[in-house]
Write a protein that holds these residues in place. Structure first.
Motif, short mmCIF file in Angstrom:
data_model
loop_
_atom_site.label_atom_id
_atom_site.label_comp_id
_atom_site.label_asym_id
_atom_site.label_seq_id
_atom_site.Cartn_x
_atom_site.Cartn_y
_atom_site.Cartn_z
N PHE A 1 31.05 79.44 52.42
CA PHE A 1 32.17 79.06 53.29
C PHE A 1 31.71 78.64 54.68
CE2 PHE A 1 36.54 80.16 51.67
CZ PHE A 1 36.18 80.16 50.34
N GLU A 2 30.39 78.70 54.94
CA GLU A 2 29.87 78.27 56.24
C GLU A 2 29.59 76.77 56.29
OE1 GLU A 2 29.56 80.25 58.86
OE2 GLU A 2 30.21 82.00 57.74
N VAL A 3 29.97 76.05 55.24
CA VAL A 3 29.67 74.61 55.17
C VAL A 3 30.17 73.85 56.39
CG1 VAL A 3 30.20 72.49 53.89
CG2 VAL A 3 29.46 74.53 52.66
N PRO A 4 31.43 74.03 56.84
CA PRO A 4 31.88 73.27 58.03
C PRO A 4 31.05 73.56 59.27
CG PRO A 4 33.74 74.25 56.90
CD PRO A 4 32.52 74.85 56.30
N VAL A 5 30.68 74.82 59.47
CA VAL A 5 29.89 75.18 60.65
C VAL A 5 28.52 74.51 60.58
CG1 VAL A 5 28.82 77.09 61.89
CG2 VAL A 5 31.11 77.36 60.96
N ALA A 6 27.90 74.51 59.40
CA ALA A 6 26.59 73.90 59.25
C ALA A 6 26.65 72.40 59.54
CB ALA A 6 26.06 74.14 57.83
N ILE A 7 27.69 71.73 59.05
CA ILE A 7 27.81 70.28 59.27
C ILE A 7 27.99 69.98 60.76
CG2 ILE A 7 29.26 68.26 58.84
CD1 ILE A 7 29.80 69.36 56.05
N VAL A 8 28.88 70.71 61.41
CA VAL A 8 29.13 70.48 62.84
C VAL A 8 27.89 70.78 63.67
CG1 VAL A 8 30.46 71.26 64.83
CG2 VAL A 8 31.61 70.86 62.66
N LEU A 9 27.21 71.88 63.37
CA LEU A 9 26.03 72.26 64.13
C LEU A 9 24.91 71.23 63.98
CD1 LEU A 9 24.69 74.36 65.92
CD2 LEU A 9 23.96 75.57 63.87
N LEU A 10 24.65 70.78 62.74
CA LEU A 10 23.59 69.79 62.52
C LEU A 10 23.95 68.45 63.15
CD1 LEU A 10 22.66 70.57 58.79
CD2 LEU A 10 21.33 71.11 60.85
N THR A 11 25.24 68.12 63.16
CA THR A 11 25.67 66.90 63.84
C THR A 11 25.48 67.02 65.34
OG1 THR A 11 27.32 66.50 62.10
CG2 THR A 11 27.59 65.31 64.17
N ARG A 12 25.83 68.17 65.89
CA ARG A 12 25.68 68.40 67.33
C ARG A 12 24.20 68.33 67.74
NH1 ARG A 12 24.92 68.76 71.86
NH2 ARG A 12 26.05 69.85 73.52
N MET A 13 23.30 68.77 66.88
CA MET A 13 21.86 68.74 67.17
C MET A 13 21.25 67.37 66.92
SD MET A 13 20.88 72.40 65.43
CE MET A 13 19.12 72.15 65.64
N GLY A 14 22.01 66.46 66.32
CA GLY A 14 21.49 65.13 66.05
C GLY A 14 20.66 65.02 64.80
N VAL A 15 20.63 66.07 63.99
CA VAL A 15 19.85 66.05 62.75
C VAL A 15 20.49 65.14 61.72
CG1 VAL A 15 18.94 67.48 60.86
CG2 VAL A 15 18.98 68.37 63.21
N ILE A 16 21.81 65.15 61.66
CA ILE A 16 22.56 64.32 60.72
C ILE A 16 23.66 63.60 61.48
CG2 ILE A 16 22.08 65.79 58.72
CD1 ILE A 16 24.85 67.00 59.06
N SER A 17 24.24 62.61 60.84
CA SER A 17 25.39 61.90 61.40
C SER A 17 26.57 62.05 60.46
CB SER A 17 25.08 60.42 61.61
OG SER A 17 24.86 59.77 60.36
N ALA A 18 27.77 61.91 60.99
CA ALA A 18 28.96 62.07 60.17
C ALA A 18 29.00 61.03 59.05
CB ALA A 18 30.21 61.96 61.04
#
Length: 251
Positions: free
Chosen positions: A172-189
């Motif tokens: 259930f932590e999937v949304p947090v992981a996506i937002v955090l990795l996006t904030r760090m610039g590791v991934i893009s939306a």
């Protein structure tokens, strides 16, 4: 003139002292809650085992293989429950330790992430207890061979249930992981959106591995994870839009 080596040494020692204090505060909270829960350890285990007990045949009971199991297992569960209750406080102590080294904009996002990750973890645990457990244990009970008595061991059940709690809480932590990795610039939306088919396939594969081999149970895990993926993608896009607007204003 201040010696740089001595100054660095003092700074390192002060960080260690701060870390020790944060660990003591976190451990102390878990210990206090555990002491409060000890008188109710048997009651907590009864509530904890309710999904399994409902699926047992009439007159069915659980057993304790180890002689000391009836004494120690409820206490172990009470300690696990104490830690689960104190998760927000433990995460706050971690945040308080690292906060002095964060920039102001980083502090603004860290605290909401901690709150949202805690809420999502609890939702995952509740989903497992109220939705997944009844399905799994009902399936196990129906698949019991003729002439075999289903009498689960309390220690084995606790290990199995806690592992599922942890698995669903992490899922259930999937949304947090996506937002955090996006904030760090590791991934893009947009990059995440392009991987949607693979994520959906992965969600159903994980559902197949973590639940009994019936399609309904697999769907019960995969569908919420896919919905959480879309929620995380939505917030990631909003975050990127806000970052772009901030960058244009500064330019």
């Amino acid at each position: 003139m201040t010696d740089p080596v001595q100054q660095n040494k003092e700074s390192f020692v002060s960080h260690l002292v701060e870390l020790r204090n944060r660990l003591l505060w976190a451990s102390g909270a878990v210990l206090v809650v555990f002491i409060c829960l000890v008188p109710f350890a048997s009651t907590i285990y009864s509530w904890f085992a309710e999904p399994l007990l409902r699926s047992l045949p009439d007159g069915g009971n659980m057993i304790a293989v180890d002689p000391h199991g009836t004494f120690f297992i409820p206490f172990k569960l009470a300690f696990a429950a104490s830690f689960a209750i104190c998760v927000p406080w433990v995460l706050y102590q971690i945040w308080a330790f690292v906060a002095p080294g964060l920039y102001r904009n980083e502090k603004r996002i860290v605290l909401p992430l901690i709150v949202s990750s805690t809420v999502l973890f609890y939702l995952g645990v509740l989903f497992a207890y109220f939705v997944v457990f009844p399905l799994i244990f009902e399936f196990f009970a129906k698949m019991t061979p003729e002439g075999v008595a289903l009498t689960p061991d309390i220690g084995s059940y606790m290990s199995f249930a806690l592992s599922l709690f942890f698995a669903f809480g992490i899922a259930f932590e999937v949304p947090v992981a996506i937002v955090l990795l996006t904030r760090m610039g590791v991934i893009s939306a947009e990059g995440v959106a392009k991987q949607r088919p693979y994520f959906i396939l992965g969600a159903f594969v994980i559902g197949m591995l973590m639940t009994p081999p019936d399609p309904f149970s697999q769907v019960m895990l995969a569908v919420p994870v896919c919905l959480l993926f879309e929620i995380g993608l939505l917030f990631a896009r909003r975050l990127e839009k806000r970052q772009a607007e901030t960058a244009s204003e500064e330019a």
